[in-house]
Design a protein around this motif. Structure first.
Motif, PDB file in Angstrom:
ATOM      1  N   PHE A  13       1.708  16.469   6.857  1.00 44.45           N
ATOM      2  CA  PHE A  13       2.298  17.045   5.802  1.00 44.45           C
ATOM      3  C   PHE A  13       1.019  17.664   4.642  1.00 44.45           C
ATOM      4  N   GLY A  14      -0.133  17.365   5.004  1.00 44.37           N
ATOM      5  CA  GLY A  14      -1.084  17.880   4.087  1.00 44.37           C
ATOM      6  C   GLY A  14      -1.075  17.334   3.112  1.00 44.37           C
ATOM      7  N   ALA A  15      -1.340  17.814   1.630  1.00 39.11           N
ATOM      8  CA  ALA A  15      -1.444  17.131   0.309  1.00 39.11           C
ATOM      9  C   ALA A  15      -0.597  16.402  -0.058  1.00 39.11           C
ATOM     10  N   PRO A  16       0.862  16.843   0.181  1.00 34.34           N
ATOM     11  CA  PRO A  16       2.129  15.657   0.061  1.00 34.34           C
ATOM     12  C   PRO A  16       2.031  14.492   0.919  1.00 34.34           C
ATOM     13  N   GLY A  17       1.543  14.532   2.084  1.00 34.16           N
ATOM     14  CA  GLY A  17       1.045  13.428   2.820  1.00 34.16           C
ATOM     15  C   GLY A  17       0.173  12.677   2.103  1.00 34.16           C
ATOM     16  N   ALA A  18      -0.905  13.025   1.533  1.00 35.37           N
ATOM     17  CA  ALA A  18      -1.845  12.190   0.820  1.00 35.37           C
ATOM     18  C   ALA A  18      -1.088  11.575  -0.524  1.00 35.37           C
ATOM     19  N   GLY A  19      -0.300  12.437  -1.028  1.00 34.37           N
ATOM     20  CA  GLY A  19       0.467  11.953  -2.410  1.00 34.37           C
ATOM     21  C   GLY A  19       1.164  10.726  -1.951  1.00 34.37           C
ATOM     22  N   LEU A  20       2.137  10.701  -0.584  1.00 29.99           N
ATOM     23  CA  LEU A  20       2.751   9.579  -0.202  1.00 29.99           C
ATOM     24  C   LEU A  20       2.038   8.435  -0.175  1.00 29.99           C
ATOM     25  N   ALA A  21       0.890   8.868   0.603  1.00 33.20           N
ATOM     26  CA  ALA A  21      -0.171   7.434   0.841  1.00 33.20           C
ATOM     27  C   ALA A  21      -0.338   6.738  -0.135  1.00 33.20           C
ATOM     28  N   ILE A  22      -0.673   7.461  -1.531  1.00 33.56           N
ATOM     29  CA  ILE A  22      -1.105   7.050  -2.538  1.00 33.56           C
ATOM     30  C   ILE A  22       0.166   6.332  -3.364  1.00 33.56           C
ATOM     31  N   ALA A  23       1.019   6.630  -3.408  1.00 34.87           N
ATOM     32  CA  ALA A  23       2.566   6.179  -3.850  1.00 34.87           C
ATOM     33  C   ALA A  23       2.695   4.845  -3.157  1.00 34.87           C
ATOM     34  N   LEU A  24       2.331   4.585  -1.968  1.00 26.53           N
ATOM     35  CA  LEU A  24       2.665   3.652  -1.196  1.00 26.53           C
ATOM     36  C   LEU A  24       1.601   2.571  -1.642  1.00 26.53           C
ATOM     37  N   GLU A  25       0.321   3.023  -1.664  1.00 30.03           N
ATOM     38  CA  GLU A  25      -0.890   2.154  -2.096  1.00 30.03           C
ATOM     39  C   GLU A  25      -0.481   1.583  -3.707  1.00 30.03           C
ATOM     40  N   ASN A  26       0.010   2.523  -4.302  1.00 29.53           N
ATOM     41  CA  ASN A  26       0.670   1.800  -5.931  1.00 29.53           C
ATOM     42  C   ASN A  26       1.746   0.601  -5.655  1.00 29.53           C
ATOM     43  N   LEU A  27       2.513   0.832  -4.589  1.00 24.43           N
ATOM     44  CA  LEU A  27       3.547  -0.215  -4.367  1.00 24.43           C
ATOM     45  C   LEU A  27       3.061  -1.492  -3.738  1.00 24.43           C
ATOM     46  N   PHE A  28       2.360  -1.107  -2.848  1.00 25.15           N
ATOM     47  CA  PHE A  28       1.645  -2.305  -1.948  1.00 25.15           C
ATOM     48  C   PHE A  28       0.206  -2.446  -2.254  1.00 25.15           C
ATOM     49  N   PRO A  29      -0.444  -3.304  -3.514  1.00 23.74           N
ATOM     50  CA  PRO A  29      -1.766  -3.111  -3.776  1.00 23.74           C
ATOM     51  C   PRO A  29      -2.844  -3.225  -2.660  1.00 23.74           C
ATOM     52  N   PRO A  30      -2.433  -4.126  -1.562  1.00 27.14           N
ATOM     53  CA  PRO A  30      -3.408  -4.480  -0.524  1.00 27.14           C
ATOM     54  C   PRO A  30      -3.733  -3.350   0.068  1.00 27.14           C
ATOM     55  N   LEU A  31      -3.317  -2.099   0.015  1.00 23.10           N
ATOM     56  CA  LEU A  31      -3.353  -0.818   0.686  1.00 23.10           C
ATOM     57  C   LEU A  31      -4.489  -0.253  -0.239  1.00 23.10           C
TER      58      LEU A  31
END
Length: 203
Positions: A13-31
């Motif tokens: 997904f390119g940059a949107p995929g990176a954005g999704l990964a960071i959104a998940l990192e916010n929701l699950f702090p151990p990421l």
């Protein structure tokens, strides 16, 4: 940590995929964003996405994830949030308590500076929601702090290339510097307020 799924997201997904990964990192702090963001920078250096898009999408992902946690805090309240945290793997209730205490002692500035401190970066959104911090202020501080943090780590990964992974080693020191800066700012604020109050009393 296995980051293959993050690499797959960015490749698909390119940059949107990176954005999704960071959104998940916010929701699950151990990421760890300490891994995801330099990896996004490295991917940009290889032509997988543009550098500007990587920064914009990851900042958007940070804000989206933070808003979700803000409403978790606002809707559930402190006790329910602590009960849920106790059941989540790799999440410590003590981290939630420390973040809440930090927010209460230092106020809204923690939403800005907290975006640059591991664990606190995600959890700071919860006490902001519990205390019903005005949403426009929360969004502004979150976006500003996230943009600085994300840009710094993405640029580090971009310029380090295949050595992007070394960024994580130095972030512990950087986070302590930020905490120290927050402490100095708070002390300065308190001293200036006290001095101003004494000056007014003398008049």
């Amino acid at each position: 940590m296995d980051v293959k799924w993050v690499i797959d997201l960015m490749e698909s997904f390119g940059a949107p995929g990176a954005g999704l990964a960071i959104a998940l990192e916010n929701l699950f702090p151990p990421l760890p964003s300490e891994v995801f963001l330099p990896l996004a920078g490295f991917t940009a250096s290889q032509g997988g996405m543009s550098l500007v898009a990587a920064i914009l999408w990851t900042t958007a992902g940070s804000v989206v994830g933070a808003v979700v946690l803000y409403y978790v805090g606002a809707l559930l309240g402190r006790d329910r949030v602590r009960a849920i945290a106790a059941k989540m793997p790799l999440v410590k209730v003590s981290d939630v308590d420390k973040t809440e205490d930090w927010f209460r002692r230092h106020g809204r500035a923690t939403v800005f500076f907290g975006r640059m401190v591991p664990i606190f970066r995600s959890l700071i959104s919860i006490p902001a929601g519990v205390e019903r911090m005005p949403l426009p202020s929360f969004l502004a501080f979150t976006a500003a702090g996230s943009a600085i943090w994300n840009t710094a780590l993405i640029l580090a990964g971009y310029f380090l290339g295949e050595n992007w992974h070394v960024v994580e080693r130095y972030l512990g020191v950087a986070s302590k510097v930020v905490l120290g800066a927050v402490g100095v700012a708070v002390v300065w604020f308190v001293v200036s307020r006290l001095s101003r109050s004494k000056a007014q009393e003398r008049r």
